[in-house]
Motif scaffolding. Structure first.
Motif, PDB file in Angstrom:
ATOM      1  N   LEU A 147       3.550  17.137  -8.673  1.00 49.30           N
ATOM      2  CA  LEU A 147       2.351  16.312  -8.466  1.00 49.30           C
ATOM      3  C   LEU A 147       2.676  15.022  -7.711  1.00 49.30           C
ATOM      4  CD1 LEU A 147       0.877  16.717 -12.071  1.00 49.30           C
ATOM      5  CD2 LEU A 147       0.256  17.996 -10.013  1.00 49.30           C
ATOM      6  N   ALA A 148       3.805  15.010  -7.018  1.00 55.39           N
ATOM      7  CA  ALA A 148       4.249  13.786  -6.344  1.00 55.39           C
ATOM      8  C   ALA A 148       3.299  13.322  -5.256  1.00 55.39           C
ATOM      9  CB  ALA A 148       5.644  14.002  -5.747  1.00 55.39           C
ATOM     10  N   SER A 149       2.498  14.232  -4.709  1.00 52.66           N
ATOM     11  CA  SER A 149       1.592  13.846  -3.614  1.00 52.66           C
ATOM     12  C   SER A 149       0.293  13.233  -4.116  1.00 52.66           C
ATOM     13  CB  SER A 149       1.280  15.069  -2.745  1.00 52.66           C
ATOM     14  OG  SER A 149       0.635  16.072  -3.512  1.00 52.66           O
ATOM     15  N   LYS A 150       0.065  13.234  -5.428  1.00 51.89           N
ATOM     16  CA  LYS A 150      -1.182  12.693  -5.986  1.00 51.89           C
ATOM     17  C   LYS A 150      -1.027  11.187  -6.220  1.00 51.89           C
ATOM     18  CE  LYS A 150      -3.225  16.769  -8.095  1.00 51.89           C
ATOM     19  NZ  LYS A 150      -4.461  16.712  -7.302  1.00 51.89           N
ATOM     20  N   ARG A 151      -1.854  10.390  -5.557  1.00 50.08           N
ATOM     21  CA  ARG A 151      -1.826   8.939  -5.680  1.00 50.08           C
ATOM     22  C   ARG A 151      -2.622   8.505  -6.903  1.00 50.08           C
ATOM     23  NH1 ARG A 151      -0.624   4.964  -1.707  1.00 50.08           N
ATOM     24  NH2 ARG A 151      -0.549   2.985  -2.830  1.00 50.08           N
ATOM     25  N   ILE A 152      -2.130   7.517  -7.605  1.00 53.51           N
ATOM     26  CA  ILE A 152      -2.748   7.038  -8.845  1.00 53.51           C
ATOM     27  C   ILE A 152      -3.333   5.644  -8.611  1.00 53.51           C
ATOM     28  CG2 ILE A 152      -2.387   6.603 -11.304  1.00 53.51           C
ATOM     29  CD1 ILE A 152      -1.835   9.510 -10.398  1.00 53.51           C
ATOM     30  N   ASP A 153      -4.531   5.417  -9.099  1.00 54.70           N
ATOM     31  CA  ASP A 153      -5.181   4.113  -8.939  1.00 54.70           C
ATOM     32  C   ASP A 153      -4.399   3.037  -9.703  1.00 54.70           C
ATOM     33  OD1 ASP A 153      -7.163   5.282  -7.438  1.00 54.70           O
ATOM     34  OD2 ASP A 153      -8.529   5.533  -9.154  1.00 54.70           O
ATOM     35  N   ASP A 154      -4.472   1.821  -9.190  1.00 62.21           N
ATOM     36  CA  ASP A 154      -3.702   0.721  -9.779  1.00 62.21           C
ATOM     37  C   ASP A 154      -4.042   0.491 -11.245  1.00 62.21           C
ATOM     38  OD1 ASP A 154      -2.502   0.404  -7.359  1.00 62.21           O
ATOM     39  OD2 ASP A 154      -3.574  -1.431  -6.798  1.00 62.21           O
ATOM     40  N   ASP A 155      -5.288   0.678 -11.621  1.00 60.05           N
ATOM     41  CA  ASP A 155      -5.670   0.395 -13.010  1.00 60.05           C
ATOM     42  C   ASP A 155      -5.265   1.520 -13.969  1.00 60.05           C
ATOM     43  OD1 ASP A 155      -7.440   2.311 -12.160  1.00 60.05           O
ATOM     44  OD2 ASP A 155      -9.254   1.288 -12.860  1.00 60.05           O
ATOM     45  N   GLN A 156      -4.646   2.564 -13.425  1.00 56.10           N
ATOM     46  CA  GLN A 156      -4.210   3.683 -14.249  1.00 56.10           C
ATOM     47  C   GLN A 156      -2.685   3.794 -14.357  1.00 56.10           C
ATOM     48  OE1 GLN A 156      -6.407   6.118 -15.838  1.00 56.10           O
ATOM     49  NE2 GLN A 156      -7.704   4.335 -15.446  1.00 56.10           N
ATOM     50  N   LEU A 157      -1.964   2.814 -13.797  1.00 53.35           N
ATOM     51  CA  LEU A 157      -0.502   2.948 -13.721  1.00 53.35           C
ATOM     52  C   LEU A 157       0.161   2.922 -15.099  1.00 53.35           C
ATOM     53  CD1 LEU A 157       0.374   0.822 -10.558  1.00 53.35           C
ATOM     54  CD2 LEU A 157      -0.244   3.250 -10.749  1.00 53.35           C
ATOM     55  N   SER A 193       0.810  -1.224   0.000  1.00 53.34           N
ATOM     56  CA  SER A 193       0.000   0.000   0.000  1.00 53.34           C
ATOM     57  C   SER A 193       0.842   1.271   0.000  1.00 53.34           C
ATOM     58  CB  SER A 193      -0.904   0.013   1.242  1.00 53.34           C
ATOM     59  OG  SER A 193      -0.120  -0.069   2.429  1.00 53.34           O
ATOM     60  N   ASP A 194       2.180   1.146  -0.043  1.00 53.15           N
ATOM     61  CA  ASP A 194       3.037   2.323   0.035  1.00 53.15           C
ATOM     62  C   ASP A 194       2.964   3.145  -1.249  1.00 53.15           C
ATOM     63  OD1 ASP A 194       3.822   1.537   2.530  1.00 53.15           O
ATOM     64  OD2 ASP A 194       5.764   0.720   1.884  1.00 53.15           O
ATOM     65  N   ALA A 195       3.089   4.469  -1.063  1.00 54.49           N
ATOM     66  CA  ALA A 195       3.233   5.355  -2.212  1.00 54.49           C
ATOM     67  C   ALA A 195       4.674   5.279  -2.714  1.00 54.49           C
ATOM     68  CB  ALA A 195       2.890   6.792  -1.826  1.00 54.49           C
ATOM     69  N   ILE A 196       4.840   5.085  -4.013  1.00 53.72           N
ATOM     70  CA  ILE A 196       6.165   4.997  -4.628  1.00 53.72           C
ATOM     71  C   ILE A 196       6.240   6.072  -5.703  1.00 53.72           C
ATOM     72  CG2 ILE A 196       7.837   3.510  -5.781  1.00 53.72           C
ATOM     73  CD1 ILE A 196       6.067   1.128  -4.851  1.00 53.72           C
ATOM     74  N   TYR A 197       7.135   7.023  -5.494  1.00 55.30           N
ATOM     75  CA  TYR A 197       7.197   8.173  -6.385  1.00 55.30           C
ATOM     76  C   TYR A 197       7.354   7.728  -7.840  1.00 55.30           C
ATOM     77  CZ  TYR A 197       8.810  12.130  -9.032  1.00 55.30           C
ATOM     78  OH  TYR A 197       8.924  13.084 -10.001  1.00 55.30           O
ATOM     79  N   GLY A 198       6.507   8.319  -8.687  1.00 54.75           N
ATOM     80  CA  GLY A 198       6.608   8.083 -10.114  1.00 54.75           C
ATOM     81  C   GLY A 198       6.118   6.724 -10.570  1.00 54.75           C
ATOM     82  N   VAL A 199       5.768   5.861  -9.623  1.00 55.70           N
ATOM     83  CA  VAL A 199       5.259   4.532  -9.959  1.00 55.70           C
ATOM     84  C   VAL A 199       3.756   4.485  -9.734  1.00 55.70           C
ATOM     85  CG1 VAL A 199       5.421   2.056  -9.486  1.00 55.70           C
ATOM     86  CG2 VAL A 199       7.482   3.496  -9.406  1.00 55.70           C
ATOM     87  N   ASN A 200       3.332   4.911  -8.547  1.00 55.84           N
ATOM     88  CA  ASN A 200       1.891   5.039  -8.302  1.00 55.84           C
ATOM     89  C   ASN A 200       1.538   6.427  -7.772  1.00 55.84           C
ATOM     90  OD1 ASN A 200       2.807   4.857  -5.674  1.00 55.84           O
ATOM     91  ND2 ASN A 200       1.966   2.808  -5.307  1.00 55.84           N
ATOM     92  N   THR A 201       2.402   7.409  -8.082  1.00 55.54           N
ATOM     93  CA  THR A 201       2.107   8.812  -7.778  1.00 55.54           C
ATOM     94  C   THR A 201       2.355   9.638  -9.032  1.00 55.54           C
ATOM     95  OG1 THR A 201       4.333   9.593  -7.177  1.00 55.54           O
ATOM     96  CG2 THR A 201       3.076   8.415  -5.469  1.00 55.54           C
TER      97      THR A 201
END
Length: 501
Positions: free
Chosen positions: A55-65, A42-50
């Motif tokens: 915009l580094a603080s914006k979390r991205i849904d798994d289906d949008q990676l 569940s960790d935020a990983i910069y540039g992978v799921n953010t």
């Protein structure tokens, strides 16, 4: 295990590295597995799921990676200006493959293998050269390099006369585009491969050029009946800068068995102008500076400049290895070092035209109706002056980007682009000296110069004739430039003077 890349054996080393990765991409696969395991948490990983940058603080849904990485390539492909030359584009791609193959980037195998396939088929993306600020790496140029992997952007056409849509290039080669997965886009565009490729290309050529400068300086010294005493080993032993010692030894070797030197050994001349007498000090300082730049760039070629970095223990760390400051400073320094080789060369050309010690003025017997070699010195002077402008350091500048998140950048891409222009100018200035020194040596016949100078003179004369009257001299300058660029002049002289470095 990946091959270490050196500047001197740049192209052979890269070929070996790519061959190794074609046969075994296990390091890339293991790195990718670390990313996939991390995404299960569940960790935020910069540039992978953010998001990226500000915009580094914006979390991205798994289906949008995957779409996140695709959008990254599209949004960052905003370069402009003249294209990166094909030879340097090829280097950029090979260096990116080498860096990803070190196993700290976590890109997917389809993306990695697509890059290898592009190299194998000599498919070259069309990359605008301007748009990078040298941190976070060379984002815009690398985005343009990467878009064709997924069927977007542009490539050089088959005859390298221009560009075409990547879809046409891929269709011609029967290649399907691949879709980026998590981490792929940022793994491709974070890195210093534009700066590194330019630096490696120029410094690889500079290795021969440094020796060529010593050869041409020795030709001018002989033609001007200069003294060999300033090159006495004892002089340089008591000021032991390595480059200075090397250059003095080169000149001594080049002058061995000189009949010209013997003919004026007791002429009573006390001192030569600096451009002759101080060849070891000036050429040597440039050698030492270029040697430092080579060390820095070689380290960079064998480094991981991605972000975030993937480690075998499962850690993924966001850091700053993409920052181009080491390259920016070194490439600025290299430009100054190369420019000085041209600066002192132009002064020797000027001396050759003045008519000293029995040489005809302007190096032609019948002047007045003929201008002789007057104007090639103008060309050399113009190029030396242009280099003074180009040598203003780019690395002292920084403009914040990404809404202040990226608040100090290297501008190393500007250092790199300027460095290539300086190299081209230096090669042409040295070509003018080659042309005029060969012409001047003709007037010293039947006396022979030292065996190294003789080998250089004879080699130039196989390609360029002695001039008795005015002609379209630009063609001969171009010919001498090609001789310097090929390295053949140096290799020919090395066969006569085995110790030449």
């Amino acid at each position: 295990m990946n091959q270490t890349i050196s500047i001197e054996n740049l192209y052979a080393d890269l070929d070996r590295s790519l061959d190794a990765m074609r046969s075994d991409d296990g390091t890339v696969q293991r790195s990718r597995q670390v990313v996939e395991r991390a995404l299960e948490g569940s960790d935020a990983i910069y540039g992978v799921n953010t998001g990226f940058g500000a915009l580094a603080s914006k979390r991205i849904d798994d289906d949008q990676l995957g779409k996140l990485q695709r959008n990254l390539l599209l949004s960052h492909a905003c370069g402009t200006g003249d294209p990166v030359p094909p030879r340097i584009t090829r280097l950029m791609m090979a260096l990116k493959i080498h860096a990803l193959g070190l196993g700290n980037s976590g890109v997917s195998l389809p993306i990695f293998r697509q890059l290898l396939k592009f190299c194998d088929l000599d498919i070259l993306p069309f990359i605008p050269s301007r748009g990078s600020v040298g941190a976070s790496g060379d984002l815009a140029p690398l985005a343009h390099m990467s878009l064709p992997l997924i069927g977007l952007g542009r490539c050089w056409n088959a005859d390298r006369s221009g560009s075409e849509p990547a879809t046409e290039t891929l269709a011609r080669h029967g290649i399907e585009p691949v879709e980026p997965g998590a981490k792929d886009g940022i793994g491709l565009i974070n890195g210093t491969q534009l700066m590194s490729a330019y630096g490696a290309f120029v410094l690889n050529r500079a290795i021969h050029l440094m020796s060529a400068a010593d050869i041409l300086g020795s030709m001018s010294l002989e033609a001007l009946q200069g003294s060999a005493r300033p090159f006495d080993e004892r002089v340089h032993r008591i000021r032991p800068h390595p480059g200075q010692i090397t250059v003095a030894a080169n000149v001594r070797d080049l002058l061995l068995e000189s009949e010209i030197l013997e003919s004026h050994r007791h002429c009573g001349k006390v001192q030569d102008p600096y451009c002759l007498r101080c060849i070891p000090q000036v050429h040597g300082a440039s050698r030492d500076a270029l040697g430092h730049a080579i060390e820095v760039v070689e380290r960079e070629l064998n480094s991981v400049t991605d972000n975030p970095l993937v480690f075998s223990d499962g850690d993924i760390i966001s850091a700053g290895n993409f920052h181009g400051q080491p390259l920016a400073l070194s490439l600025d320094y290299a430009a100054m070092a190369l420019a000085e080789l041209a600066s002192i060369s132009e002064r020797r050309t000027y001396l050759l035209l003045e008519g000293h010690d029995g040489l005809p003025k302007l190096l032609m017997s019948d002047t007045g109706i003929n201008s002789g070699f007057m104007i090639p010195q103008y060309t050399a002077a113009a190029l030396v002056s242009e280099n003074k402008v180009l040598c203003h350091p780019a690395s002292v500048d920084s403009i914040p980007t990404s809404l202040g998140q990226e608040d100090h950048v290297s501008m190393g891409s500007i250092s790199a682009l300027k460095l290539l222009s300086v190299l081209h100018n230096v090669e042409r200035v040295l070509a003018v000296e080659a042309l005029t020194a060969a012409q001047a040596l003709d007037f010293r016949a039947p006396l022979k110069p030292g065996k190294g100078v003789l080998a250089a003179h004879e080699y130039i004369r196989r390609h360029v004739n002695h001039a008795e009257e005015d002609y379209e001299v630009g063609h001969d300058i171009d010919t001498c430039t090609r001789l310097l660029q090929s390295g053949e002049l140096v290799e020919t002289v090395q066969s006569a003077v085995s110790g030449l470095r």
